[in-house]
Design an enzyme around this catalytic site. Structure first.
Site, PDB file in Angstrom:
ATOM      1  N   SER A  32      80.913  26.265  21.634  1.00 13.64           N
ATOM      2  CA  SER A  32      81.213  25.607  20.370  1.00 13.64           C
ATOM      3  C   SER A  32      82.170  26.488  19.596  1.00 13.64           C
ATOM      4  CB  SER A  32      79.930  25.381  19.566  1.00 13.64           C
ATOM      5  OG  SER A  32      80.209  24.863  18.282  1.00 13.64           O
ATOM      6  N   ARG A  33      82.731  25.953  18.510  1.00 11.34           N
ATOM      7  CA  ARG A  33      83.590  26.771  17.660  1.00 11.34           C
ATOM      8  C   ARG A  33      82.777  27.692  16.765  1.00 11.34           C
ATOM      9  NH1 ARG A  33      87.830  21.926  16.375  1.00 11.34           N
ATOM     10  NH2 ARG A  33      89.454  22.579  17.847  1.00 11.34           N
ATOM     11  N   LYS A  93      85.851   9.977  27.352  1.00  7.52           N
ATOM     12  CA  LYS A  93      86.863   8.987  27.059  1.00  7.52           C
ATOM     13  C   LYS A  93      86.970   8.802  25.548  1.00  7.52           C
ATOM     14  CE  LYS A  93      83.017   6.497  27.282  1.00  7.52           C
ATOM     15  NZ  LYS A  93      82.557   7.744  26.822  1.00  7.52           N
ATOM     16  N   THR A 262      76.022 -23.726  43.140  1.00  7.42           N
ATOM     17  CA  THR A 262      74.735 -23.040  43.256  1.00  7.42           C
ATOM     18  C   THR A 262      74.239 -22.661  41.876  1.00  7.42           C
ATOM     19  OG1 THR A 262      75.692 -20.828  43.445  1.00  7.42           O
ATOM     20  CG2 THR A 262      75.422 -22.082  45.491  1.00  7.42           C
TER      21      THR A 262
END
Length: 350
Positions: A32-33, A93, A262
Site C-alpha cells: 500500500s502507499r 478491470k 423446445t
C-alpha cells in the site's frame, strides 16, 4: 504459487478472501502507499508481509505474481512498476484508462516474457464459458443481437472517484466495461460504434448508451449508469434461439437457453465459495505452471480490443480525461487484434 496484492481496498479484500481456500495459492504479501493500511490488511487476511510502498512489494523476490487492485486510474503505473521488477501481473478491470496505456503494458510484458492478464473474472466463470461453448457450437444459430445493461446509483459527492475525471470516473469504465466485454466475447470487435452519454457537472459520463455494429449485420445495444438502478441483465439472440442471463450477468451462476421448438433449459453453474474471483486466480496459476505468458480465456489482444472500443465510445460521448490525447477517429482495433467467437480464434475451450 505465491501472490502479492497491490492495494488494500474492497476488491483487494474480496480477492484475498477467495484466494485463501485455493490449496495451491499463498497470499504472501500486501503493498500500500501507507504502512498502516498495509499492516491492517495483513492482519485481517493473515498475510505475513506488509509493505508501505508499491515498490517494496514489487521488489520482494519471493512473490511469483501480483494482483493489482488499485482504482483504475492507477493501473498503468502500478502494473508497469511490477513488470519492471520482473513480476507476473493480474490487473483489475478496466485494464487501463485507454487503449494507448494498455498497449504500452502489453508491449512491455511481451518484450520481457512476463505473464499479464486483465482480471475480467466474468470470462473465467463456468456459466460464461458454457455460454461461449454453446454459441460456438451453433446452439442458437447465427448471433444477431447482444443486449446488456448495468448500473447503480453512485454517491453524488463531486469528489468521489466515480465523479472525478482525474480518477477516470464515469459509468463506462466502472461498470460499462462488462456489457462491452460481453459483446466482444460473443461478436468480437465491432466494425462501427455509435454512443451518447449524459454527463455529470464534473464532465464524466453518468449514463451511457452504445450501439456496436458489425458488417455481418449483428448489433450490440449496451447501456451503463452510475445514476440509475439498471436491470443488470443480458441476452444473446440468434437465428435459432436466445440465451438469457439474469440480473448480475457479470457474475453469472446460471442462464436460460431458449431454442426454437423446445422448452427453455436452465443451466446452473455454481461459483461458491464467494463470488467467483477464485476462477481467475486459478486460471493465472494454470497458465504460469504451463509456461504461458497470456491466458487463452482472457487474451491480451482481446483486452486491447475492448479498450479500443471503450475509447471509441468515450470519443463519441464527449468524455476525455485530464492529460489524455483525443482518441480521434483512428481504427477501432489494430490489424493485429482478433475478435472472440466467430472470428476464428476460439479462446474459450469446452
Amino acid at each position: 504459487m505465491r501472490w502479492g496484492i497491490l492495494s488494500t481496498g474492497a476488491m483487494a479484500a474480496a480477492f484475498a478472501q477467495e484466494l485463501a481456500p485455493l490449496p495451491d495459492a499463498e497470499l504472501l504479501a500486501v503493498g500500500s502507499r501507507a504502512q498502516a493500511s498495509a499492516r491492517r490488511f495483513a492482519e485481517r487476511h493473515d498475510v505475513s508481509r506488509a509493505y508501505g510502498s508499491w515498490a517494496g512489494l514489487a521488489a520482494d523476490p519471493d512473490i511469483d505474481v501480483v494482483y493489482v487492485a488499485t482504482p483504475h486510474a492507477a493501473h498503468h503505473p502500478a502494473v508497469r512498476l511490477c513488470l519492471d521488477a520482473g513480476k507476473h501481473v493480474l490487473c483489475e478491470k478496466p485494464f487501463t484508462l485507454n487503449a494507448a496505456e494498455a498497449g504500452q503494458l502489453v508491449a512491455t510484458a511481451r518484450a520481457r516474457g512476463l505473464f499479464l492478464m486483465e482480471a475480467m473474472w466474468t470470462y473465467c466463470l463456468p456459466a460464461v464459458r458454457k455460454i461461449a461453448a454453446l454459441v460456438r457450437a451453433g446452439a442458437i444459430g447465427e448471433v444477431r443481437c447482444v443486449q446488456a445493461d448495468l448500473g447503480f446509483v453512485a454517491p453524488s459527492d463531486p469528489g468521489h472517484r466515480l465523479r472525478d475525471p482525474r480518477a477516470g470516473g464515469g459509468a463506462l469504465l466502472d461498470v460499462g466495461v462488462y456489457p462491452v466485454a460481453l459483446a466482444h466475447l460473443i461478436l468480437g470487435a465491432p466494425d462501427h460504434v455509435e454512443a451518447w452519454a449524459g454527463l455529470t457537472p464534473e464532465g464524466v459520463d453518468e449514463t451511457t448508451g452504445a450501439l456496436l455494429g458489425y458488417d455481418s449485420g449483428a448489433v450490440a445495444t449496451l447501456t451503463c449508469s452510475i445514476g440509475a438502478e439498471n436491470a443488470g441483465a443480458a441476452s444473446i439472440s440468434g437465428t435459432q434461439g436466445r440465451i438469457d442471463l439474469p440480473r448480475g450477468f457479470f457474475a453469472a451462476d446460471g442462464f436460460t437457453l431458449h431454442r426454437r421448438g423446445t422448452g427453455p433449459e436452465t443451466f446452473r453453474c455454481p461459483v461458491s465459495p464467494g463470488l467467483g474471483y477464485h476462477f481467475e486466480a486459478a486460471e493465472v496459476m494454470r497458465c504460469l505452471r504451463a509456461g504461458l505468458t497470456e491466458s487463452p480465456l482472457v487474451p491480451l489482444d482481446g483486452t486491447l480490443a475492448v479498450m479500443a472500443t471503450l475509447d471509441a465510445i468515450r470519443a463519441r460521448a464527449g468524455v476525455r480525461y485530464p492529460g489524455e490525447a483525443s482518441p480521434g477517429e483512428r481504427r477501432l482495433v489494430p490489424d493485429t487484434v482478433g475478435g472472440a467467437l466467430g472470428r476464428g480464434d476460439e479462446p474459450f475451450p469446452s
